[in-house]
Write a protein that holds these residues in place. Structure first.
Motif, PDB file in Angstrom:
ATOM      1  N   THR A 285     -37.495 -34.992 -17.933  1.00  0.00           N
ATOM      2  CA  THR A 285     -36.582 -35.574 -16.948  1.00  0.00           C
ATOM      3  C   THR A 285     -36.854 -37.054 -16.735  1.00  0.00           C
ATOM      4  OG1 THR A 285     -38.019 -34.800 -15.155  1.00  0.00           O
ATOM      5  CG2 THR A 285     -36.168 -33.390 -15.758  1.00  0.00           C
TER       6      THR A 285
ATOM      7  N   TYR B 141     -48.785 -36.909 -14.287  1.00  0.00           N
ATOM      8  CA  TYR B 141     -47.525 -37.635 -14.330  1.00  0.00           C
ATOM      9  C   TYR B 141     -47.249 -38.269 -15.686  1.00  0.00           C
ATOM     10  CZ  TYR B 141     -46.520 -37.198  -9.379  1.00  0.00           C
ATOM     11  OH  TYR B 141     -46.205 -36.694  -8.141  1.00  0.00           O
TER      12      TYR B 141
ATOM     13  N   GLN C 159     -46.493 -38.203  -2.289  1.00  0.00           N
ATOM     14  CA  GLN C 159     -45.704 -39.409  -2.569  1.00  0.00           C
ATOM     15  C   GLN C 159     -46.460 -40.349  -3.489  1.00  0.00           C
ATOM     16  OE1 GLN C 159     -42.741 -40.109  -2.078  1.00  0.00           O
ATOM     17  NE2 GLN C 159     -41.971 -39.855   0.007  1.00  0.00           N
TER      18      GLN C 159
ATOM     19  N   GLY D 155     -42.899 -39.438 -13.006  1.00  0.00           N
ATOM     20  CA  GLY D 155     -42.419 -38.098 -12.719  1.00  0.00           C
ATOM     21  C   GLY D 155     -43.322 -37.056 -13.333  1.00  0.00           C
TER      22      GLY D 155
ATOM     23  N   SER E 222     -42.243 -34.291 -14.932  1.00  0.00           N
ATOM     24  CA  SER E 222     -41.668 -33.756 -16.157  1.00  0.00           C
ATOM     25  C   SER E 222     -41.333 -34.889 -17.114  1.00  0.00           C
ATOM     26  CB  SER E 222     -40.401 -32.955 -15.838  1.00  0.00           C
ATOM     27  OG  SER E 222     -39.669 -32.705 -17.020  1.00  0.00           O
TER      28      SER E 222
ATOM     29  N   ARG F 186     -34.336 -39.458 -14.903  1.00  0.00           N
ATOM     30  CA  ARG F 186     -34.388 -38.799 -13.590  1.00  0.00           C
ATOM     31  C   ARG F 186     -35.839 -38.599 -13.148  1.00  0.00           C
ATOM     32  NH1 ARG F 186     -31.054 -35.651 -16.556  1.00  0.00           N
ATOM     33  NH2 ARG F 186     -32.470 -33.874 -16.473  1.00  0.00           N
ATOM     34  N   PRO F 187     -36.578 -39.695 -13.004  1.00  0.00           N
ATOM     35  CA  PRO F 187     -37.966 -39.568 -12.551  1.00  0.00           C
ATOM     36  C   PRO F 187     -38.021 -39.212 -11.071  1.00  0.00           C
ATOM     37  CG  PRO F 187     -37.354 -41.865 -12.612  1.00  0.00           C
ATOM     38  CD  PRO F 187     -36.186 -41.095 -13.163  1.00  0.00           C
ATOM     39  N   ASP F 188     -39.209 -38.902 -10.605  1.00  0.00           N
ATOM     40  CA  ASP F 188     -39.390 -38.594  -9.193  1.00  0.00           C
ATOM     41  C   ASP F 188     -39.499 -39.874  -8.354  1.00  0.00           C
ATOM     42  OD1 ASP F 188     -41.530 -36.055 -10.442  1.00  0.00           O
ATOM     43  OD2 ASP F 188     -39.505 -35.772  -9.672  1.00  0.00           O
ATOM     44  N   TYR F 189     -40.000 -40.936  -8.976  1.00  0.00           N
ATOM     45  CA  TYR F 189     -40.237 -42.181  -8.240  1.00  0.00           C
ATOM     46  C   TYR F 189     -39.820 -43.384  -9.089  1.00  0.00           C
ATOM     47  CZ  TYR F 189     -43.198 -38.958  -5.652  1.00  0.00           C
ATOM     48  OH  TYR F 189     -43.657 -37.876  -4.939  1.00  0.00           O
TER      49      TYR F 189
END
Length: 123
Positions: free
Chosen positions: A104, A32, A1, A99, A101, A109-112
């Motif tokens: 993305t 990242y 996380q 993120g 990628s 569309r990041p992860d966080y």
């Protein structure tokens, strides 16, 4: 996380400068891509700038190119958005994002996501 804490927003006049900060914690960020997005009232979230944590691959939206600069301080685990010559149309909530990628992340569309910080520019 990964936890992201945005800060640095405020009320300024057109032509002023502000620096936003995004303090990151949790996993190592070495792989990242970090980014800033913004969302104006009644509009969708818009890409502003992105940077790989390695320090290369900086990208800026055409609307802010030459005025905004993304950077990072790896020792402080912090990403910055230096905003110069602010315009009324820069008024928005600014969000930090991260993120794995780059593609993305830049596509929104990041992860966080951070919690956002309000920037208001008056004429």
């Amino acid at each position: 996380q990964v936890q992201l804490a945005d800060s640095g927003g405020g009320l300024v006049q057109a032509g002023d400068s502000l620096r936003l900060s995004c303090a990151a914690s949790g996993r190592t960020l070495r792989s990242y891509t970090m980014a800033w997005f913004r969302q104006a009232p009644g509009k969708g979230r818009e890409f502003v700038a992105a940077l790989r944590w390695s320090g290369d691959g900086a990208k800026h939206a055409d609307s802010v190119k030459g005025r905004f600069t993304i950077s990072r301080d790896s020792a402080k685990n912090t990403v910055y958005l230096q905003m110069n010559d602010l315009k009324v149309e820069d008024t928005a909530v600014y969000y930090c994002a991260a993120g794995l990628s780059s593609t993305t992340v830049v596509a929104g569309r990041p992860d966080y996501w951070g919690q956002g910080t309000q920037v208001t520019v008056s004429a």
